[in-house]
Design a protein around this motif. Structure first.
Motif, short mmCIF file in Angstrom:
data_model
loop_
_atom_site.label_atom_id
_atom_site.label_comp_id
_atom_site.label_asym_id
_atom_site.label_seq_id
_atom_site.Cartn_x
_atom_site.Cartn_y
_atom_site.Cartn_z
N ASN A 1 0.59 -1.18 0.06
CA ASN A 1 -0.20 0.49 -0.07
C ASN A 1 0.79 1.76 0.26
OD1 ASN A 1 -2.69 -0.58 0.34
ND2 ASN A 1 -1.97 -2.03 1.99
N PHE A 2 0.42 2.04 -0.29
CA PHE A 2 0.96 3.24 -0.99
C PHE A 2 0.17 4.02 0.14
CE2 PHE A 2 1.02 8.47 -2.19
CZ PHE A 2 2.46 7.89 -1.99
N VAL A 3 0.73 5.67 1.09
CA VAL A 3 -0.35 6.22 1.97
C VAL A 3 -0.56 7.79 0.85
CG1 VAL A 3 -0.24 8.22 4.06
CG2 VAL A 3 -0.06 5.30 4.15
N LEU A 4 -1.64 8.33 0.48
CA LEU A 4 -1.40 9.13 -0.19
C LEU A 4 -1.42 10.43 1.16
CD1 LEU A 4 -1.90 10.72 -3.15
CD2 LEU A 4 -4.86 10.34 -1.75
N PRO A 5 -0.60 11.83 0.54
CA PRO A 5 0.07 12.58 2.22
C PRO A 5 -1.29 13.58 2.03
CG PRO A 5 1.98 11.82 0.02
CD PRO A 5 0.35 11.65 -0.43
N SER A 6 -2.04 13.80 1.53
CA SER A 6 -2.93 15.08 1.20
C SER A 6 -4.19 14.77 1.85
CB SER A 6 -3.98 14.72 -0.17
OG SER A 6 -4.01 14.44 -1.12
N THR A 7 -4.13 12.63 1.83
CA THR A 7 -5.70 12.20 2.71
C THR A 7 -4.93 11.35 3.86
OG1 THR A 7 -5.52 10.24 1.92
CG2 THR A 7 -7.18 11.91 0.47
N GLY A 8 -3.76 10.98 4.20
CA GLY A 8 -3.07 10.38 5.50
C GLY A 8 -4.59 8.87 5.45
N ARG A 9 -3.92 8.41 4.58
CA ARG A 9 -4.89 6.97 4.10
C ARG A 9 -4.51 6.75 2.92
NH1 ARG A 9 -9.13 9.87 4.67
NH2 ARG A 9 -10.72 10.04 2.73
N PRO A 10 -3.84 5.08 3.20
CA PRO A 10 -3.67 3.81 1.19
C PRO A 10 -4.65 4.36 0.77
CG PRO A 10 -4.04 2.98 3.62
CD PRO A 10 -4.22 3.82 3.23
N ILE A 11 -4.49 5.08 -0.72
CA ILE A 11 -4.67 5.11 -1.77
C ILE A 11 -5.30 3.49 -2.38
CG2 ILE A 11 -4.95 5.06 -4.14
CD1 ILE A 11 -1.79 6.63 -4.56
N PRO A 12 -7.04 3.35 -2.89
CA PRO A 12 -7.19 2.48 -2.69
C PRO A 12 -7.29 2.08 -4.47
CG PRO A 12 -8.39 4.44 -3.34
CD PRO A 12 -8.02 4.21 -2.41
#
Length: 310
Positions: A197-208
């Motif tokens: 998984n990669f966590v998107l900086p703008s959301t703080g959540r993994p990219i689906p």
């Protein structure tokens, strides 16, 4: 109309910007042909007018304070626009020039933009390019950027977005991992695999992860033992090392697919994509250097530049 600026103040702003760019009153003085004391006096006048400290001074160099950095970015943009306006009216600006500041994500930066920059500079040798390569969303005004490239369309209507391409997504893994863990045969089977998984900086959540299933686009929250931050290209490195499955843009792994160090899986559910666009603030005066770079990118990716927004 009441005057807000005296002639001497505009000159002080120019000297302040020169000092901020060089990090030295002496270097700024040498660049513009005045004495270091004149630069120091100009900066002091600005600080008195603003009621704020713009520089931290040492015996060898000067550095901007937080207030100074914010003031510098906006002053630099204002001076650039004044210069561009004057050249446009007098016909002196026959070619793009100056510093072009762009922000690009790691994927698009390494595989799409950076390889093109030598060709752009060959066409426009008077432009110097400052590139911020990161997945962090920048602030155009506070950080002084001319344009940015981002995946997904901007939600903010204050930006003009010109699409560069729809980048195809693929799920890949190393042959060694697949020999050990088996080939996934359905979206549901991802639950039995290690998904990177990669966590998107703008959301703080993994990219689906995106898939097509029964004619519909679906998002899947993949799970696994690895979670990456900041650099999404690290997922390609992990996948090549046999860590698990990873959903990547096809343009980032074309070489690995050719040499078979990575294998595409779940192709029956593929064909999904995300748009990459070049963005700049709506209504901002576009200098020749920005127009030239936007047109250059559009032509490189789509074959022809499109009309600019207002």
């Amino acid at each position: 109309m009441r005057r807000h600026f005296e002639d001497v103040l505009v000159g002080s702003i120019e000297l302040f910007c020169a000092a901020a760019e060089s990090g030295s009153f002496t270097a700024a003085a040498n660049a513009v042909g005045v004495t270091p004391a004149a630069v120091s006096r100009s900066v002091s006048r600005l600080e008195a007018r603003l009621g704020a400290r713009l520089f931290v001074r040492t015996t060898r160099q000067v550095s901007l304070t937080d207030d100074g950095r914010r003031y510098f970015e906006q002053c630099r943009q204002a001076l650039t626009q004044l210069i561009d306006a004057e050249r446009a009216l007098t016909g002196l600006q026959s070619m793009p020039s100056g510093v072009l500041r762009i922000s690009v994500p790691t994927t698009y930066g390494h595989h799409r933009v950076l390889p093109l920059l030598p060709r752009f500079r060959a066409l426009h040798p008077e432009v110097r390019v400052d590139v911020h390569v990161s997945n962090r969303n920048i602030d155009f005004v506070d950080e002084g950027y001319d344009l940015a490239i981002r995946a997904r369309e901007p939600a903010d209507s204050s930006f003009v977005a010109r699409k560069l391409e729809d980048a195809e997504l693929v799920v890949v893994a190393a042959p060694g991992y697949l020999a050990r863990a088996g080939m996934p045969d359905s979206i549901a089977s991802l639950a039995q695999h290690d998904c990177i998984n990669f966590v998107l900086p703008s959301t703080g959540r993994p990219i689906p992860w995106l898939f097509h299933e029964k004619g519909k686009l679906i998002e899947v929250a993949a799970t696994g033992s690895y979670c990456l931050y900041e650099d999404i290209l690290a997922g390609v490195t992990l996948a090549r090392s046999g860590a698990g499955l990873f959903q990547a843009y096809r343009f980032t792994i074309e070489e690995q697919l050719r040499n078979k160090s990575l294998v595409e899986v779940l192709s029956a559910h593929g064909g999904c994509s995300r748009p990459f666009s070049v963005m700049y603030p709506h209504g901002r005066h576009l200098s020749l250097k920005v127009r030239a770079f936007v047109d250059f990118l559009l032509e490189a990716r789509t074959g022809a530049p499109e009309p600019h927004g207002a």
